[in-house]
Design an enzyme around this catalytic site. Structure first.
Site: not given
Ligand code: GDP
Ligand code: IMO
Ligand code: MG
Length: 421
Positions: A13-14, A16, A18, A40-41, A127, A221, A236, A297, A300
């Protein structure tokens, strides 16, 4: 040429998703979420504005796009109303919203049950958005679907059935049962606000494919959090991998043309569970602070580690990635040494496939290689050729293992900090 593209997190997860969804949505007609909820965030940075999307797909920031919440998504109505309101206040909601009537509803009971489980010590670091209990009550066949709940004719029966099931679960878990009257009173407001958005999302998506429109299915995720293919039980409660895009929307598998995997140049994880390449100390602090690795989200601090090519190769195979986007290479700038895991040692044997059991994954010894090249100047590069040698070496290593091209390299959060190959 029209196409249907799935976007999948290749790690925990996280990654990029979005940012990449927003970029690819420039040419899209429909962008749909197919699983997960407001756990998700997804961050999209447009100029000075930073938007955090939790339920709405990232395409909703583009005009002319229909933003779909598919049947596989679980919807907390209060969270969705808040998200729509916030985006409207910022004048950022450009797309049209369409919610599948078959999407399941997250109620207060689900959130309380999720939080209570976490507090017992048997939790996994969720979460606390009620996601697990909602999917559990969906599978137990008593949960409310948003269409049935908002429709006056079926509301009473739908709610009674859901509340009866939830009441029993709350009692068993020692959770104070929320007042049914309070929940019933909220439904009227949900119906007024969200009712107009509910419609046949599957038909809209099928028509889009038939009519040659561009469709994006945005995963939430990541692959290693998939309930079947991830590090169970530290996962998840939905299928985050490419197969989920089909069941979570009603689009047939054969209608999917491309599957993008999104991977960070290092790895992060939030919550509990095995993480073979995890690191602590100075390099970890650098990744967290420079990479701003705090949850979108829950806020943490994310756990961090080196890029894991064994996990990435697995993700590429399970999802059938046709393309990869490599994100956040810029964050490696300034580190003395950058490492990559190329194999696992498991019980004395060298493996290039992760063990099936998450408990065995705990015992894995990662084999690291140091990236010889430099990362200096990564954030200033405007073309692939201009990128420093360390990024080129990472890309080559990833392409060799994942057997698919790295077609986008992102070197900053903004739309402009993106190199297309
Ligand atoms: P997602 O859940 O997969 O959409 O990812 P998140 O938004 O939770 O986390 C990605 C973070 O990295 C966000 O704060 C973005 O603004 C940032 N981000 C995305 N691409 C890049 C990159 O190439 N470089 C840097 N430094 N930050 C990035
Ligand atoms: P995005 O879409 C990172 C993780 C939680 C926990 C596990 C189960 O932003 O990538 P849940 O609340 O889904 O039952 O939690 O999954 N988790 C994520 N980790 N990015 C996410 O979403 C997540 N959504 C859930 O931290 O370990
Ligand atoms: Mg995220």
């Amino acid at each position: 040429m029209s196409r249907t593209t799935v976007i999948i997190g290749a790690q925990w997860g996280d990654e990029g998703k979005g940012k990449i969804t927003d970029l690819l949505a420039e040419d899209a007609d429909v962008v749909a979420r197919f699983q997960g909820g407001n756990n998700a965030g997804h961050t999209v940075v447009i100029g000075e504005d930073k938007h955090a999307l939790h339920l709405l797909p990232s395409g909703v920031l583009r005009s002319g796009v229909t933003a779909v919440l598919g049947n596989g998504v679980v919807i907390d109505p209060d969270a969705l109303i808040e998200e729509i309101t916030t985006l409207r206040e910022k004048d950022a909601l450009r797309g049209e919203v369409l919610i599948s009537p078959n999407a399941h509803v997250v109620l207060e009971h689900h959130r309380l049950l999720d939080a209570a489980k976490e507090e017992t010590g048997a939790g996994i670091g969720t979460t606390k958005r009620g996601i697990g209990p909602t999917y559990a009550s969906k599978a137990s066949r008593f949960n409310a679907r948003i269409g049935d709940l908002l429709d006056e004719a079926s509301r009473e029966a739908t709610l009674n059935r859901a509340l009866e099931g939830l009441k029993a679960w709350c009692k068993a878990a020692g959770v104070k049962v929320p007042d049914a009257k309070g929940v019933k009173a909220r439904v009227g407001e949900w119906a007024d606000t969200l009712g107009p958005y509910v419609g046949n999302a599957t038909e809209r998506l099928l028509d889009a494919v038939d009519e040659g429109e561009n469709v994006i299915l945005e995963g939430a995720q990541g692959t290693l959090l998939d309930i079947d293919h991830g590090t169970y039980p530290f996962v998840t409660s939905s299928n985050t991998t490419a197969g989920g895009a089909s069941t979570g929307t009603g689009l047939p598998p054969a209608s999917i043309d491309r599957v993008w995997g999104i991977a960070k140049a290092y790895v992060t994880r939030v919550g509990d569970g095995p993480f073979p390449t995890e690191i602590e100390g100075e390099a970890a602090d650098h990744l967290v602070e420079v990479g701003n690795e705090y949850g979108t989200t829950t806020g943490r601090r994310r756990r961090v580690g080196w890029l894991d090519l064994v996990g990435l190769r697995w993700a590429a195979r399970v999802n059938g990635f046709t393309d990869l986007a490599l994100i956040k290479g810029d964050v490696l700038e300034g580190l003395e040494e950058v490492k990559v895991c190329t194999a696992y040692e498991v019980d004395g044997e060298i493996k290039r496939v992760p063990p099936v059991s998450a408990y065995a994954l705990e015992r894995v010894e990662p084999r690291f290689e140091t990236v010889a090249g430099s990362f200096e100047g990564a954030s200033q590069a405007t073309s692939f050729e201009e990128l420093p040698s360390g990024v080129h070496q990472l890309v080559e290593g990833i392409e060799d293992e994942a057997k698919c091209p790295v077609s986008i390299v992102s070197m900053g959060p903004e739309r402009s900090a993106t190199i297309l190959r």
